[in-house]
Each structure stands twice: as structure tokens, then as C-alpha cells.
Enzyme design. Structure first.
Site, mmCIF file in Angstrom:
data_model
loop_
_atom_site.group_PDB
_atom_site.id
_atom_site.type_symbol
_atom_site.label_atom_id
_atom_site.label_comp_id
_atom_site.label_asym_id
_atom_site.label_seq_id
_atom_site.Cartn_x
_atom_site.Cartn_y
_atom_site.Cartn_z
ATOM 1 C CB CYS A 1 -16.093 -24.311 14.345
ATOM 2 S SG CYS A 1 -17.538 -24.604 15.761
ATOM 3 C CB CYS B 1 -18.038 -28.201 12.067
ATOM 4 S SG CYS B 1 -18.397 -26.717 12.961
ATOM 5 C CB CYS C 1 -16.825 -29.760 15.748
ATOM 6 S SG CYS C 1 -16.178 -27.899 16.082
ATOM 7 C CB CYS D 1 -20.238 -26.633 17.746
ATOM 8 S SG CYS D 1 -19.914 -27.573 16.345
ATOM 9 C CG HIS E 1 17.501 -53.957 37.328
ATOM 10 N ND1 HIS E 1 18.028 -55.315 37.052
ATOM 11 C CD2 HIS E 1 16.440 -54.076 38.467
ATOM 12 C CE1 HIS E 1 17.141 -56.099 37.815
ATOM 13 N NE2 HIS E 1 16.165 -55.466 38.579
ATOM 14 C CG HIS F 1 -8.395 -21.106 10.852
ATOM 15 N ND1 HIS F 1 -9.124 -22.041 11.033
ATOM 16 C CD2 HIS F 1 -7.052 -21.571 11.031
ATOM 17 C CE1 HIS F 1 -8.397 -23.121 11.584
ATOM 18 N NE2 HIS F 1 -7.026 -22.750 11.603
ATOM 19 C CG HIS G 1 -3.469 -21.322 11.919
ATOM 20 N ND1 HIS G 1 -3.716 -21.705 13.083
ATOM 21 C CD2 HIS G 1 -2.122 -20.802 12.131
ATOM 22 C CE1 HIS G 1 -3.209 -21.512 14.126
ATOM 23 N NE2 HIS G 1 -2.233 -20.753 13.506
ATOM 24 C CB CYS H 1 -6.044 -26.514 12.330
ATOM 25 S SG CYS H 1 -4.780 -25.210 12.087
ATOM 26 C CB CYS I 1 16.813 -57.170 34.164
ATOM 27 S SG CYS I 1 17.868 -56.038 33.464
#
Length: 856
Positions: free
Chosen positions: A720, A717, A688, A691, A771, A725, A733, A699, A502
Site C-alpha cells: 500500500c 504495509c 495498515c 488493507c 475560575h 506514493h 513524501h 508517513c 480553585c
């Protein structure tokens, strides 16, 4: 076993007699029982107190091991044992010193009995044509035996003596095998096999009264045809039953071409001039008037059929004798050929057969499992082999009768499935034998002492005759129109399952039933690097499986079993003809045998791309979402693993996350209908997430931050990115710069709208309690979904047949169009069974890209 003789400069070889533990630079490593190890010469003279370094031959891993835990063997024995993949088998051979020494002396020309596949129960006769390695690479350097199969096994192998394009010996197509030492044993007697197949010579026996060249005659109805003996002796597998005579007739009244089981017995220019008869039905002509003098002396009355004819004539009844006793119009209450008690004398052949099956016969005294339609059986001793085609009652007899289709034609005993003018089943002329059911016993060639059915052997064209599918040579594209699924819908539709198939049936159905995205597998021409078996394997898949499935809607299990045998041999992996496997193992084996390019490539940051057939979703931990979608799972897996597709694939197979076959990480998974992979590609412009300007960084640390556009990959972008951050929780980050084309970096070439790279769901492979079944999209409509099960129904018992079925399941469309939150609010028990199975048991989801061409 005595210590092996070796040169001081040669390496030493060992085998582990139990599980042992060695060490390398990374720590302790377990070495399982039966593993082979090699120690280089200089390692034995270092004088160090530390354990020496040894190489595990199966893995090429170097470990330090204590020698007292190992058993030393010679280099020659190690070469024989290396191709034996099962450690217990290796150890059993080493412990059986006399057997191993005997097998080590097997040379070219020796007769052996060989186990054709690892799943075979019986061993067949063959002759060794090659002994040695098949290559220099790992896995090919051990000693294998190339065996040409003889007799009834001819044509049941997998090679003509070639391996990976190199010729090691020559034999007929599919009449050779390459096997390790564990799958051969010396045949009885020291004689060598002939180099080529020759006509069967009549054995010298006092019971053989005629010689080649003798002029003879025999009685046929009311005539006495004459001819010349061209063969007299015992037939293959019929020794001591009775001697047979092959006759070249003077007039065209025959029906035999000189072959038995495709083996030439004698030269017959035309079947009309050939006939094969038992010796007792043939009479020698010593003079011109011999036939007439024989009849005038009443000699013809000594024939049982003529005694029967004369007795009827004396009773004033007209009767006509035919050669087939099953069609004799015997007067009531005379029983049929299956009864010993009939008043008219049976033919000598029948009499011999019935006496051997009288009271107290082997078939009655042993306890066998119940026999049924399509059981492979034998009667008589020496045995006559056949398959039960009919079981029932007859008004002339008090017990159950069985109608057998025998392997070899028996013109004087058998019919074409009729008895006394009534047809009970259909078969070729002279191959239907009617006997008492209690006289039948399971075919000893395919039964162990516990009488399990050898399902791989049972899957043959004779047993599956009523379920056969046609070969389709012309390329057949899938019909994806509104009526595309109609031809494949119904009972006995799809691919017939047999013996744990099967996983393979459902995978093939998903791949090819309604999509052509993988048809490159079927159409690649052979090149100089392909082995001789490549074209055979490709054409088998194309003309015997895919094309018939698309054109006729049905594929017989025998076709799939042929593919399974090739995968087992060419892929050098056991169990494909009998064991439960997983779809991913089948895909790996198929792509390896057909040398198919990977479907896509993925790359981890800064590393070389890696080609893949499918992508398995790995989860470091279970996510908080109760009902994830495939889109979410794929993104989670790729982002956390820092992976990207190097280019958009035309086909993407995604395996769902599981901890083992039986443990699902998620109770319910929603197969995403349209998979968006734009943000999962390298060198592709992205928006982005805040935006919608050109994204320049991504990230991974932000991925699970629900405060920023939840449910998507976080790419920004530059503006942003800086804003996001600045938050104290995100200052640690580490955003990564995206790789983009040069013309986009100044943003002048950035389009106002970024095209999305999407893929469409076309099949889902599901599993429940080992199965596998398949859901496939067969048409353009949202509700055009079908459900396929290769073992949906069954006819018969242990030796019966699975019936595949394809059904329409439009109800799944409603659930596939829901979002995960809606599904989470539903009670699974209230769902239709098909929808519940699709959502709860998904194992693999198959996607294709409508915008990408089939051929790159």
C-alpha cells in the site's frame, strides 16, 4: 555603595539597575532589572574592545554586556542577594545601603523579625540559628538564614532545621524557616535569644507585690482556698494589663496546668491543683490567722464581688457570685459586662477594660471596614485578640453587642459562650468575651494600613472551626460503584476553596475523588534520599485530604492551605498560599516535592525519552475542523512533532491547546470518552490504514491528506505504501520505517487482530474567567457524571467562608456521546449550562487505563 574590595583573581559581581540587552551566539537577549551577573577574573584583563562575557546567575546564561549599564557589588553582597528571587527587591536592598550593610552583619544568635512566607503581611520574632548556603547546586548556593521562630510564632514554620535531608540547625517541628535576606530585619535591641525555650520569668516591676513561695489565699464563691505562689508577673502579650499570679493550691479546686498558649509558665503537677488569677484577687498570708483576721476586719468587703454580694443581701435577695462576670445575675435594669453604666461595680479587670474602650477610643475614632461574624479583631489597649462569633441585640442594651472567642482564657471575665443563662455561641470555657461592637477593631497583626484581610493567616483552625474536616488515617479507596457519588453529592461537599485555591481544589478532586490511578503518590514509602518533610507532606495529602474526601465527602480549606504552605516553602516558589496559579504549576510542584516519577515518557525520533507529568497539545496552526475531539488534537500534536509514547501509560493528563490562559484556539472541544493510543506507541504492531495488514511504514506527510482514510494516522504495509506514493502529489513524501519487534518483521507472528490500547476519560478540569471547576465520572453508568465547584456558595463577606458543592450532571453524557459533526450543528446557547461549560471551557482531560495495574 563604595566599590567592593576583591582579590585580582576573584570574579567580579554586578547587578542590573534597569533592563539591559546583551548578546550571545544566537543574537540579542534581554536581561531584566535586578539580575545578578558574574564576570570571571580573566575576562576583565583581556583588553578586547568587545564587551566582556558575564554569566547571569539566575539562568547560568553567558552573555556579552556593556559594564556601564551595570552596578558592581561585592561577592559577599551577591551571595546575600542571590536567593532573593524578585529583581525589584534586590535592587531596593542595594539602594538602601545602610539596611543592606546592617543585614549583612546578622550572625547566628541574633534576634530578628522574619517574614515567614512571601505572602505574609507581618513579621514575627525569631533567632538566627544558621547562616549560609543550603547546597552547591544552582539555586542553593546563595546565603540563606535559618531562623527558629519564637513566642506565638512557634509551630508556624515549615521545618525542624532540615533541608533536603540535611540538618542545618535544630528546633521544634515546624518552628523553623529558611529565608533570604529580604525577609528578615533586626529586632529591637542587641540582646541574643536563648538557645532553648524557658519558662517566662516575672518582670521586675514595682506593681508586682508577691513573690514565688508566698503563701496566699483568695475568695472563690463562699470559700477561701489557699496555696503557694509559683509565678507572679505579666503574661506573654499581656504586659501592663495587670500582673497575674500562678498558684499551686493546697486543695484540688483549680483548673490550670501551668501553660499559656502552649508555653510553660510554671510547674503544676495536676490541673486540679493549679489556678491563674489577677494579682488584685490574691492576698498574702503572713501568719496563721491571717485569713480570718482579714475577714473580721472587713477586708473581704473591699473586693468588688463581695460588695456586690453584700448589697444584694441587704436588699433581702439571695445571690450567688460566680467568677465569670458575664454570668452574674445582675438585677434589672443593670447592664451586662459590656456596659460602663451598670449600677453594680464591675470587677477591676472589667473596669479597666471598659474604661479603655470608653468614648473616643481608637476603635471608634478610626474608620475600619465593617466587622462581621468570623472577623479577627482586638479590643482593649494593650490588645486582647479574638474572633467574632456572634453579633446581635440584647434586650438590656440599646446598641449592638459582639461575642468574641479570645485567644487566651480569662477565667475571671469570660464564659463558654453563655450570658445570663442564655447561650449565644459555643467555645472553650473562659474564652467568650461580650463587648460592644463599636469597641472592636480589626486585628492589627494581620492588617496593613489599607486593612486587606490576610487570607492565609485567616485560614486557621480557630476561624474555620465550624468547617473543620476529620483526619482519616486508614487508606480509603474510591467508591466507584453505582452509589459511589452519593456520599460526595450535595452542599458543603468536596474540597472547600479559600483565597484563590480553585486551581488546586479542582485538580485534587479530579485526581483522587473517584480514581485510584494516582494513589502511588500517596503510598510510596520514604527512602534515604527523601528529606525530612517528605513523610509530612505525603501523609498530609493522604490522611488530611484524599482519605477524608473519599470517606466523608468533605475537606476543609485549612488542610489544603497546609499543603499550599509546604509547596511554597519546599518548592521554593512564592505565591502558592495567596496567588492565582495554574493546575500545571501545581502538578509540577507537587511531583517535585514528593519526588514522583513521571507519569509517562515520550520520545522524538532518534532521541532520548523525556519524562512528563502531563502532555500539552501544541498546534503549529489552527486546524480547519471547528469542533475537534481530544483524539484528533492529540494525534495532530504528536504526529506533527514526531513524538511517540515509549510505553502505554496508566494515567495520561492532556492539556488543551491555548494561547495564554484566556485565549482558546477552539471554541468547542469534545473530550473523547475512549482514547485510542495504539498508533501513538513505539514498538507496537499496527494495522495498515488501507488493507489492515501489518504496517511497516508511517508517513507524516500524508497525515492531512483527506483522500486517504481521513481522520487517522497514515501507516502502510509495503504494498500500500508503494501504491499511495506512486501519485505525483506524494512522490516527494518521506515515509519512515516503524520500529517493530524482530518476530513480527517476517509477518509470521502478526496476529489476525491487533489489540487496541485504549484509555478511559475519568475527569475534565475546566476554566472560565480564571475560575477552575471539575467534571468527574463517579460510577460505571454513562450518565454518572458530577460537577464540582470549591466556591459554589459563600457565607459571610470579606472574612466569610466559601461553601463547596458537588452536583450530579447526567445531562453531559448525551453530548459526550455525540460525534464532532453533530456538536457542530448545535447552538451552544441551547445547551444545558453544565454541558456548555464542559465542552467550551475544557482545560485538562484526565485518562486512565483500566487494563494496566496501579503498581508497576
Amino acid at each position: 555603595m563604595s566599590g567592593p574590595q576583591r582579590s585580582p583573581e576573584s570574579p567580579r559581581y554586578f547587578i542590573t539597575v534597569k533592563d539591559v540587552y546583551g548578546s550571545d551566539e544566537d543574537g540579542t537577549v534581554r536581561v531584566v532589572q535586578g539580575s545578578l551577573l558574574r564576570m570571571e577574573a580573566d575576562d576583565s584583563r583581556r583588553g578586547s574592545r568587545r564587551p566582556p562575557w558575564l554569566t547571569v546567575l539566575d539562568t547560568e546564561q553567558a552573555l556579552r554586556l556593556e559594564l556601564q549599564d551595570l552596578r558592581e557589588i561585592g561577592e559577599r553582597i551577591a551571595g546575600l542577594l542571590e536567593p532573593v528571587t524578585d529583581g525589584e527587591e534586590r535592587l531596593a536592598l542595594v539602594n538602601d545601603e545602610s539596611r543592606l550593610q546592617g543585614l549583612s552583619r546578622v550572625r547566628k544568635g541574633d534576634r530578628v523579625r522574619v517574614q515567614v512566607t512571601s505572602a505574609s503581611v507581618d513579621r514575627v520574632l525569631g533567632v538566627v540559628r544558621y547562616r549560609g548556603p543550603l547546597g552547591k547546586s544552582k539555586g542553593d548556593s546563595g546565603i540563606l538564614f535559618g531562623v527558629e521562630l519564637l513566642g506565638s510564632a512557634t509551630g508556624k514554620g515549615f521545618t525542624d532545621g532540615s533541608f533536603k535531608g540535611q540538618k542545618f540547625f535544630s528546633c521544634a517541628e515546624n518552628s523553623g524557616v529558611f529565608v533570604p535576606v529580604s525577609r528578615i530585619e533586626l529586632a529591637d535591641g542587641p540582646e541574643r535569644a536563648p538557645r532553648s525555650r524557658t519558662p517566662v520569668a516575672p518582670p521586675k516591676d514595682a506593681d508586682i507585690l508577691l513573690q514565688e513561695g508566698d503563701k496566699i489565699f483568695f475568695v472563690m464563691e463562699d470559700s477561701r482556698p489557699t496555696g503557694t505562689v509559683v509565678f507572679c508577673g505579666y503574661l506573654p502579650k499581656r504586659a501592663k494589663t495587670c500582673a497575674f499570679v500562678g498558684i499551686l493550691l493546697d486543695k484540688p479546686v483549680g483548673s490550670w496546668d501551668g501553660y499559656i498558649n502552649e508555653k510553660k509558665i510554671c510547674d503544676i503537677p495536676s490541673p486540679d491543683y493549679g489556678i491563674l488569677l489577677p494579682q488584685h484577687k490574691v492576698f498574702k498570708v503572713s501568719g496563721k490567722d491571717e485569713t480570718s483576721s482579714f475577714l473580721s476586719r472587713g477586708g473581704a468587703d473591699k473586693l468588688p464581688q463581695n460588695r456586690l454580694l453584700h448589697s444584694r443581701q441587704r436588699d433581702g435577695k439571695q445571690a450567688k457570685f460566680t467568677e465569670s462576670p458575664a454570668e452574674e445575675p445582675l438585677p434589672p435594669p443593670a447592664p451586662s459586662p459590656v456596659s460602663e453604666e451598670r449600677q453594680a461595680s464591675p470587677s477591676p479587670q472589667e473596669e479597666s477594660l471598659l474604661l479603655s474602650l470608653g468614648p473616643g477610643s481608637l476603635a471608634e475614632n478610626l474608620h475600619y471596614p465593617p466587622l462581621e461574624i468570623n472577623s479577627m479583631v482586638e479590643v482593649h489597649d494593650p490588645p486582647i485578640f479574638g474572633v467574632i462569633r456572634w453579633i446581635g441585640e440584647h434586650p438590656d442594651f440599646a446598641e449592638t453587642i459582639a461575642g468574641l472567642e479570645v485567644e487566651d482564657p480569662m477565667p475571671s471575665v469570660c464564659t463558654d459562650g453563655t450570658y445570663r443563662g442564655s447561650r449565644y455561641f459555643h467555645c472553650a470555657p473562659s474564652k467568650a468575651l461580650f463587648v460592644k461592637l463599636r469597641h472592636c477593631r480589626p486585628d492589627s497583626r494581620f492588617c496593613s494600613l489599607q486593612f486587606p484581610a490576610n487570607q492565609a493567616q485567616h485560614c486557621n483552625s480557630i476561624a474555620f472551626r465550624d468547617y473543620a474536616s476529620e483526619r482519616v488515617d486508614e487508606d480509603t479507596p474510591p467508591d466507584t460503584g453505582p452509589e459511589g457519588g452519593e456520599q460526595l453529592m450535595g452542599w458543603k461537599k468536596g474540597i472547600q476553596g479559600h483565597c484563590n485555591s480553585c486551581y488546586l481544589d479542582a485538580t485534587l478532586f479530579c485526581m483522587f475523588a473517584f480514581s485510584s490511578v494516582l494513589d502511588t503518590i500517596l503510598l510510596r514509602p520514604r527512602d534515604k534520599n527523601d528529606s525530612d518533610s517528605y513523610s509530612t507532606t505525603r501523609d498530609l495529602l493522604r490522611t488530611e485530604i484524599v482519605n477524608p474526601l473519599r470517606k466523608n465527602g468533605y475537606v476543609c480549606a485549612t488542610k489544603v492551605m497546609a499543603l499550599r504552605k509546604i509547596l511554597e516553602v519546599e518548592g521554593r516558589s512564592s505565591g502558592f498560599t495567596s496567588e492565582e496559579k495554574d493546575p500545571e504549576e501545581f502538578l509540577h510542584q507537587l511531583f517535585q516535592v514528593l519526588k514522583v516519577d513521571p507519569l509517562f515518557k515520550i520520545r522524538s525520533s532518534g532521541k532520548e525519552p523525556h519524562g512528563c507529568i502531563f502532555y500539552q497539545i501544541f498546534m503549529e496552526r489552527k486546524q480547519s475542523v471547528s469542533v475537534p475531539s481530544v483524539q484528533q488534537l492529540l494525534e495532530w500534536s504528536l504526529v506533527t512533532s514526531d513524538l511517540k509514547f515509549t510505553e502505554a501509560p496508566s494515567c495520561l493528563i492532556i492539556q488543551m491547546p491555548r494561547n495564554g490562559k484566556n485565549f482558546k484556539m477552539f471554541t468547542t472541544i469534545l473530550p473523547t470518552l475512549e482514547l485510542d493510543i495504539t498508533n501513538l506507541l513505539e514498538d507496537t504492531p499496527r494495522e495498515c490504514c488501507i488493507c489492515q495488514a501489518l504496517a511497516l511504514v508511517e508517513c507524516r506527510d500524508c497525515y492531512e491528506d483527506l483522500n486517504i482514510t481521513p481522520g487517522g494516522i497514515k501507516q502502510y504495509c509495503m504494498i500500500c505504501n508503494k501504491q499511495v506514493h506512486c501519485h505525483r502529489n506524494r512522490r516527494d513524501h518521506e515515509p519512515q520505517t516503524l520500529q517493530l519487534p524482530e518476530e513480527l518483521l517476517d509477518q509470521t507472528g502478526f496476529p489476525s487482530f491487533v489489540p487496541r490500547q485504549t484509555m478511559q476519560l475519568f475527569a475534565v478540569l475546566c476554566i472560565e474567567t480564571s475560575h477552575y471547576v471539575a467534571f468527574t465520572k463517579y460510577g460505571p453508568g454513562d450518565a454518572d457524571w458530577s460537577f464540582f465547584d470549591s466556591m459554589a456558595d459563600r457565607e459571610g463577606g470579606q472574612n466569610g467562608f466559601n461553601i463547596p458543592q458537588v452536583t450530579s450532571c447526567p445531562e453531559v453524557a448525551e453530548y459526550l456521546n455525540m460525534n464532532p459533526q453533530e456538536l457542530q450543528s448545535l447552538d451552544l446557547k441551547s445547551m444545558p449550562s453544565c454541558a456548555r461549560r464542559l465542552l467550551c471551557d475544557a482545560y485538562m482531560c484526565l485518562y486512565h487505563s483500566p487494563t494496566l495495574s496501579l503498581y508497576k
